[in-house]
Design a protein around this motif. Structure first.
Motif, PDB file in Angstrom:
ATOM      1  N   THR A 214       0.983   5.181 -16.830  1.00  0.00           N
ATOM      2  CA  THR A 214       0.240   3.936 -17.030  1.00  0.00           C
ATOM      3  C   THR A 214      -1.125   3.992 -16.349  1.00  0.00           C
ATOM      4  N   LYS A 242       0.172 -10.813 -17.444  1.00  0.00           N
ATOM      5  CA  LYS A 242       1.564 -11.049 -16.989  1.00  0.00           C
ATOM      6  C   LYS A 242       1.745 -10.570 -15.557  1.00  0.00           C
ATOM      7  N   ARG A 243       1.028  -9.506 -15.232  1.00  0.00           N
ATOM      8  CA  ARG A 243       1.164  -8.897 -13.922  1.00  0.00           C
ATOM      9  C   ARG A 243      -0.176  -8.275 -13.573  1.00  0.00           C
ATOM     10  N   TRP A 244      -0.469  -8.168 -12.286  1.00  0.00           N
ATOM     11  CA  TRP A 244      -1.692  -7.502 -11.851  1.00  0.00           C
ATOM     12  C   TRP A 244      -1.656  -6.034 -12.287  1.00  0.00           C
ATOM     13  N   PRO A 245      -2.796  -5.493 -12.731  1.00  0.00           N
ATOM     14  CA  PRO A 245      -2.845  -4.037 -12.927  1.00  0.00           C
ATOM     15  C   PRO A 245      -2.916  -3.374 -11.555  1.00  0.00           C
ATOM     16  N   LEU A 247      -4.667  -2.273  -8.791  1.00  0.00           N
ATOM     17  CA  LEU A 247      -6.032  -2.554  -8.375  1.00  0.00           C
ATOM     18  C   LEU A 247      -6.704  -1.348  -7.729  1.00  0.00           C
ATOM     19  N   ASN A 248      -5.923  -0.308  -7.419  1.00  0.00           N
ATOM     20  CA  ASN A 248      -6.497   0.893  -6.816  1.00  0.00           C
ATOM     21  C   ASN A 248      -7.108   1.824  -7.851  1.00  0.00           C
TER      22      ASN A 248
END
Lengths: 332, 179
Positions: A214, A242-245, A247-248
């Motif tokens: 992903t 729906k959800r945070w990707p 972020l890093n």
């Protein structure tokens, strides 16, 4: 063989340019090699150093006819020497690079440089929408229908990438940023199915660790979208994160505000742009990337989370954000 | 956010998660730390010293206003400090050491400990020591948060790296604005 020394570039930028140069190699009249040694045949100089040419201890001695200055925009400083139009994107246009370096080889460039290519960055998909089923990304997505392991290689460069579609993992020695030039290599990628045993042997032998597929899908989509909205999305579609990707991931950290807004609100993308002030092209890149990895939910109805934050509080957050950004500039 | 209150962020999490280190990484003044030798058995194995009351650091805004950075003690017996330190805070940074035996339990613990504060404020979760141990993954932390019904963002950071700590706070600001 012409040698080229890059001055003022980070290791990541050098790696990207080197990768694009490798992709261009079949079309170049002469071979070009990046060197760290001096003297070199040509010197590629970062735009921020242009104003220091006369004062810098090393730069002032470089023959101007051997200097290639990077230009990021049409309004850039005019300077004696060759000017290479890089544009705002992370990698230069392949087509432009080929034309430029071939002209250098022919010594046809004297006082002028090739005009900047139209429509920067050169789109790889000549459509009004982004089609994720093409090119590098298409190769990554296709096995979703028939899970298997495969190897991606490049005809002219040292790329080795293994994908285990069944385990949703990928293996490579490169960072995501180092893979970026290959995202646009539509004709020179080689794909070969491999068995699970072959995958195990190859990855163990090279000590490669499994990484979430992903991450690669997100970053590839984010980079290749180039501001275009993904096919199948209709203007006015109401969407929500729906959800945070992760972020890093490269590019994602700077869009935290966008992620926070889309996580809290079910609205169409034009409303996202109006509410956050983030350019629609970046919203499209982010939305496409999140959609490809299944983080987007569609809704029939708008749902706006009315956060009670007044102007004074908003100004305070902006002041704090500005201060943090200043600290970031100091430590970068 | 009352204008007369201090502007403060609170860093919490278990011992060794990097609270003191994170504050030191970005504070513009030498941080004040109150440390003792740990008494709890499990802590002794992890660190030689640990914070007993709090860490303190600060940043200054353009108009002279201060941002105060507080770090809570990691040992359980000092948990009573947490509601005192979070009083009036803008938001909470929860740091979880990914090499901990039970990181999800630690996350649960600190979210529960600060549940009253988080009713009306925002948090961000920073996962440290990810380079030493990449499991659990960020996705797995999100699964835990979803099961709890918590919307907080998760990032892995190196608490020694100022850039990482600042991005953590920037993420918290975005959460404050929209979540």
């Amino acid at each position: 063989m012409n040698t080229l020394k890059m001055i003022g570039f980070s290791d990541v930028e050098k790696a990207r340019f080197s990768a694009v140069l490798a992709l261009a190699d079949p079309q170049l009249k002469q071979a070009w090699k990046i060197t760290e040694s001096v003297p070199a045949d040509f010197y590629l100089i970062k735009e921020r150093l242009i104003t220091q040419m006369d004062a810098h201890e090393i730069l002032k001695h470089l023959p101007r006819q051997q200097c290639i200055f990077i230009r990021r925009s049409d309004n850039a400083l005019i300077v004696d020497g060759h000017q290479f139009f890089w544009g705002e994107q992370d990698v230069p246009s392949l087509r432009y690079l080929v034309e430029f370096f071939n002209q250098l080889s022919d010594n046809k460039i004297a006082s002028s440089s090739p005009s900047p290519p139209e429509n920067q960055p050169t789109p790889i998909f000549e459509t009004s929408h982004f089609n994720p089923q093409q090119g590098f990304l298409g190769h990554l997505l296709t096995p979703a229908k028939t899970p298997q392991a495969f190897k991606l290689a490049h005809q002219h460069a040292d790329l080795t990438l293994y994908v285990d579609a069944e385990q949703n993992s990928y293996y490579t020695k490169s960072t995501l940023e180092q893979l970026e030039p290959y995202f646009f290599a539509t004709d020179t990628l080689q794909i070969a199915n491999i068995t699970a045993q072959q995958l195990l042997t190859a990855t163990a032998g090279q000590e490669l660790k499994a990484q979430p597929l992903t991450h690669l899908l997100w970053f590839t989509t984010f980079t290749c979208s180039q501001g275009k909205l993904i096919e199948g999305h209709q203007k006015g579609d109401i969407v929500q994160l729906k959800r945070w990707p992760n972020l890093n991931l490269p590019g994602c950290k700077r869009l935290v505000k966008l992620a926070a807004y889309m996580h809290s609100n079910a609205v169409d993308l034009d409303t996202v742009q109006a509410s956050t002030g983030i350019p629609i092209a970046q919203i499209h890149n982010f939305y496409n990337a999140c959609k490809v990895i299944g983080l987007i939910a569609h809704s029939q109805h708008t749902d706006v989370h009315e956060k009670t934050i007044n102007d004074e509080q908003k100004q305070l957050l902006e002041k704090i954000g500005k201060r943090l950004n200043e600290t970031l500039q100091l430590v970068a | 956010m009352n204008k007369s209150e201090k502007i403060k962020f609170v860093f919490t999490g278990s011992v060794g998660a990097g609270k003191t280190t994170a504050i030191k990484a970005i504070s513009e003044v030498d941080t004040i730390s109150t440390e003792v030798k740990p008494s709890e058995e499990i802590i002794i194995k992890r660190k030689r010293t640990t914070t007993v009351a709090m860490d303190y650091g600060q940043l200054t805004l353009d108009d002279g206003e201060k941002i105060y950075l507080y770090g809570t003690p990691g040992q359980r017996r000092f948990d009573f400090m947490c509601p005192i330190l979070t009083q009036g805070a803008l938001g909470l940074v929860i740091l979880i050491d990914n090499t901990h035996e039970k990181p999800f339990e630690e996350l649960d613990y600190f979210l529960n400990l600060n549940s009253a504060f988080l009713q009306n404020h925002a948090a961000v979760i920073g996962i440290t020591h990810f380079d030493k141990c990449a499991q659990p993954t960020i996705n797995e932390y999100y699964q835990v948060l979803e099961e709890r019904g918590d919307p907080w963002p998760v990032l892995h950071i190196d608490a020694r790296n100022p850039e990482d700590v600042i991005i953590l706070l920037e993420t918290l600001l975005a959460s404050l604005e929209y979540l």
